[in-house]
Design an enzyme around this catalytic site. Structure first.
Site, PDB file in Angstrom:
ATOM      1  N   LYS A 174     -11.952  -5.454  -3.394  1.00  0.00           N
ATOM      2  CA  LYS A 174     -12.527  -4.248  -3.724  1.00  0.00           C
ATOM      3  C   LYS A 174     -11.374  -3.143  -4.315  1.00  0.00           C
ATOM      4  CE  LYS A 174     -14.541  -4.012   0.326  1.00  0.00           C
ATOM      5  NZ  LYS A 174     -14.919  -5.430   0.652  1.00  0.00           N
ATOM      6  N   LYS A 180      -6.927 -12.826  -6.203  1.00  0.00           N
ATOM      7  CA  LYS A 180      -8.038 -12.971  -5.444  1.00  0.00           C
ATOM      8  C   LYS A 180      -8.885 -11.859  -5.603  1.00  0.00           C
ATOM      9  CE  LYS A 180      -8.583 -12.258  -0.259  1.00  0.00           C
ATOM     10  NZ  LYS A 180      -7.896 -11.950   1.028  1.00  0.00           N
ATOM     11  N   LYS A 211       0.793  -1.363   0.024  1.00  0.00           N
ATOM     12  CA  LYS A 211      -0.045  -0.143  -0.107  1.00  0.00           C
ATOM     13  C   LYS A 211       0.912   1.108  -0.032  1.00  0.00           C
ATOM     14  CE  LYS A 211      -3.906  -2.101   2.128  1.00  0.00           C
ATOM     15  NZ  LYS A 211      -4.923  -2.247   3.397  1.00  0.00           N
TER      16      LYS A 211
END
Length: 332
Positions: A198, A195, A115
């Site tokens: 969102k 996977k 991230k």
């Protein structure tokens, strides 16, 4: 009896990956363990990632996530279910843990590196996310944490934080273990790569509360076994995204029809997708009906969350007081 804790972020309607990977397990454990099952919507974690957080929508998304979990079958009368920020001891205990958690350990977290690498400026909260997560778990002295594969590293850090605290201040916290839902570890996204998440966008996910006509539009264009170039080409449902979804939603007779039809070219990919939509309709329609009823009675949902926060604080307050006294703070 074991004590279970798990949390889910309020980042929009949960998708079928959340449903099969976590939410169904929450319900099953709640039926088995009752009030020893503790679940919360972890709204305090949401602002740690500015690319996925908007303050205008946080309250509504928190409410919607509570509705979704209750619609799936999480019963607030059986379990403890609440919103994280309604129990202030979460952040208070997290601060105590910051003084014993090495920065190097946090910088090694895979999710942090992934991230942070996408941000121009990294907020300290993103680095400290696993410390708050450890406080979420240890505040209830939980020993069992249902998680996805991507969270196992964080649970290992939680175990390390528990050991460090116990060594420095006296035996206080158990070392929790991660429990994986082995039948649904990695549910693939609609693009067929990796996977379902969102973070990849709504086009690659199927929401459990998503209208069925919207789901069909996504299924209609979803990739299938590349060996089936023509309608008459046989395929392998074990190498097909739609086959993966059938294993989650369809009953045995439907699976047999799909497997036989695909391998013999007896049915086409569109037929296979229509059968899948039928199975998904059977599974998701009752959930969507319950969600609609809950949204029509928002006071019921808010009252349930308020009661859950009271029950959570009844456990959390004495645990935090025990921890703060051991650290050495003045007792009034």
């Amino acid at each position: 009896m074991p004590r279970v804790f798990s949390g889910i972020q309020p980042t929009g309607d949960p998708h079928i990956g959340n449903y099969f990977g976590a939410m169904k397990n929450y319900v099953k454990l709640g039926d088995q363990l009752g009030k020893n099952s503790i679940y919360c919507v972890v709204d305090l974690h949401a602002p740690t990632n500015p690319s996925a957080y908007d303050p205008k929508f946080l309250a509504q998304r928190t409410f919607d996530m509570a509705v979704a979990n209750m619609a799936v079958g999480l019963d607030p009368e059986k379990v403890i279910f609440f919103v994280q920020s309604h129990v202030p001891e979460h952040t208070q205990l997290a601060w105590l843990f910051t003084v014993i958690t090495p920065v190097g350990e946090l910088e090694r977290m895979t999710q942090y590196k992934d991230k942070a690498g996408k941000l121009e400026s990294t907020p300290a909260g993103l680095l400290m996310y696993p410390v708050l997560q450890a406080a979420d778990i240890l505040l209830y002295k939980a020993d069992t944490v249902p998680v996805g594969e991507d969270q196992v590293q964080h649970i290992e850090l939680t175990r390390e934080i528990a050991r460090k605290f116990n060594h420095a201040f006296g035996d206080t916290f158990p070392e929790p273990r991660a429990v994986l839902e082995k039948d649904a570890l990695r549910i693939p996204g609609l693009d067929g790569s990796g996977k379902m998440s969102k973070s990849k966008g709504e086009a690659t996910t199927i929401g459990i509360l998503e209208p069925l006509d919207s789901i069909w539009q996504k299924l209609r264009v979803a990739p299938t076994d590349p060996a089936r170039v023509r309608r008459t080409d046989p395929g392998d449902p074990d190498k097909c995204l739609i086959g993966d979804y059938h294993k989650l939603f369809s009953d045995l007779p439907t699976l047999e029809t799909v497997y036989s039809g695909c391998r013999t070219a007896g049915i086409g990919c569109v037929d296979c997708k229509k059968l899948l939509l039928g199975s998904m309709t059977q599974e998701l329609t009752p959930i969507q009906d319950r969600a609609a009823a809950l949204r029509a009675d928002p006071d019921f949902v808010r009252d349930a969350l308020s009661q859950g926060a009271k029950e959570a604080r009844a456990i959390a307050q004495p645990v935090f007081e025990e921890a703060r006294e051991k650290v050495g703070f003045l007792k009034l």
